[in-house]
Design an enzyme around this catalytic site. Structure first.
Site, short mmCIF file in Angstrom:
data_model
loop_
_atom_site.label_atom_id
_atom_site.label_comp_id
_atom_site.label_asym_id
_atom_site.label_seq_id
_atom_site.Cartn_x
_atom_site.Cartn_y
_atom_site.Cartn_z
N TYR A 1 0.82 -1.21 0.00
CA TYR A 1 0.00 0.00 0.00
C TYR A 1 0.86 1.27 0.00
O TYR A 1 0.65 2.18 -0.81
CB TYR A 1 -0.92 0.01 1.22
CG TYR A 1 -1.86 1.18 1.27
CD1 TYR A 1 -2.95 1.25 0.42
CD2 TYR A 1 -1.64 2.23 2.17
CE1 TYR A 1 -3.82 2.33 0.46
CE2 TYR A 1 -2.51 3.32 2.22
CZ TYR A 1 -3.59 3.36 1.36
OH TYR A 1 -4.44 4.44 1.40
N LYS B 1 1.23 4.14 -2.99
CA LYS B 1 0.84 5.53 -2.78
C LYS B 1 2.02 6.48 -2.98
O LYS B 1 1.86 7.63 -3.41
CB LYS B 1 0.23 5.70 -1.39
CG LYS B 1 -1.13 5.02 -1.24
CD LYS B 1 -2.16 5.57 -2.23
CE LYS B 1 -3.53 4.99 -2.02
NZ LYS B 1 -4.55 5.53 -2.96
#
Length: 301
Positions: free
Chosen positions: A195, A199
């Site tokens: 994740y 990002k």
């Protein structure tokens, strides 16, 4: 979420919508005449953003997601917020290029263009250390968060360029592209490699959109929406849940504010929806002079 990096600006943090970013009052009319395209708009932040643009007077809003029932709910809430706004939706998986291409084309066919594109769809799987991770879930983060965001950007940008030209070029109020980032992009949290790296890549993609299309009038921002207790966010470890204290309307109002043109000078940068916008404006010269809020490697001399 996790502790805020020390290099972040000292700025008042908000956790819910406040007057300066209220789409129904201070920003009312700021989206007038505009067509808004929102991916991941069936719930949570995406749904709140679509509703906020309706409150701000958008002419048309087009939402996509994988859940048709969720899209029906969003459409009903948009109509309740502003009965004069036109609204349409399509079931769409952002990882499927042809589905995104078709959704963008349908939006343009119905409403004549796209003035704002919000690439909101995201994925956050169960966190685990790299050596213990599920490869399919790990890569799914990149498929949705990067590939899906790229698809929305790729097919919306030509229309955003036309929008910017319609409103008068790089200094005008059309042609905004919102990429949903996370404060996690700036952190190293055990088990969050998929994740947080995806990002981090979103922030760099935003910079490249600005590099490639800033002169075409596209204004791209990578936005941390805050720590919002969405279904997706609750996939994080339970000990992080108490930090999820922000309301979806905070990010929604912040995005409407960005797309009103107030911060076009900050295009190509990472911005946090928690930051007080009036204080952010006072930091303009410092941010531009130091080329701040971008990904850079700085080595001591």
């Amino acid at each position: 979420m996790s502790s805020i990096p020390a290099q972040f600006p000292e700025i008042t943090a908000h956790h819910e919508q406040y007057p300066a970013i209220d789409p129904a009052t201070h920003l009312k009319g700021s989206a007038g005449g505009k067509t808004i395209f929102v991916s991941g708009g069936s719930s949570g932040i995406g749904q709140a953003t679509a509703i906020a643009f309706a409150q701000a007077g958008a002419e048309a809003i087009y939402v996509t997601a994988r859940s048709e029932s969720g899209l029906e709910e969003t459409k009903a809430k948009i109509s309740a917020a502003n009965s004069s706004v036109q609204c349409a939706y399509s079931v769409c998986d952002v990882t499927d290029e042809e589905q995104v291409k078709a959704a963008v084309a349908d939006c343009v066919d119905r409403f004549g263009g796209i003035d704002v594109a919000d690439a909101n769809a995201g994925y956050l799987g169960k966190w685990s250390k790299i050596g213990e991770s599920d490869p399919a879930s790990w890569w799914r983060s990149w498929e949705v968060n990067i590939r899906g965001t790229y698809h929305v950007a790729r097919y919306a940008i030509p229309h955003l360029i036309r929008s910017a030209r319609k409103y008068g070029g790089a200094g005008a109020s059309g042609g905004h592209l919102i990429l949903i980032s996370s404060i996690g992009a700036q952190l190293l949290t055990p088990g969050a490699s998929d994740y947080q790296t995806s990002k981090h890549a979103i922030n760099r993609l935003c910079e490249f959109v600005n590099l490639d299309h800033g002169e075409d009038g596209v204004k791209c921002f990578a936005v941390h929406p805050g720590g919002v207790p969405t279904k997706l966010a609750k996939n994080m470890p339970a000990e992080i849940h108490p930090q999820l204290v922000d309301q979806p309307g905070l990010a929604a109002g912040f995005i409407v504010w960005l797309c009103s043109g107030h911060a076009d000078w900050a295009r190509g940068r990472y911005l946090d929806a928690e930051w007080d916008v009036e204080e952010l404006l006072t930091m303009r010269d410092e941010i531009l002079r130091g080329d701040l809020l971008v990904n850079r490697l700085r080595a001591a001399t």
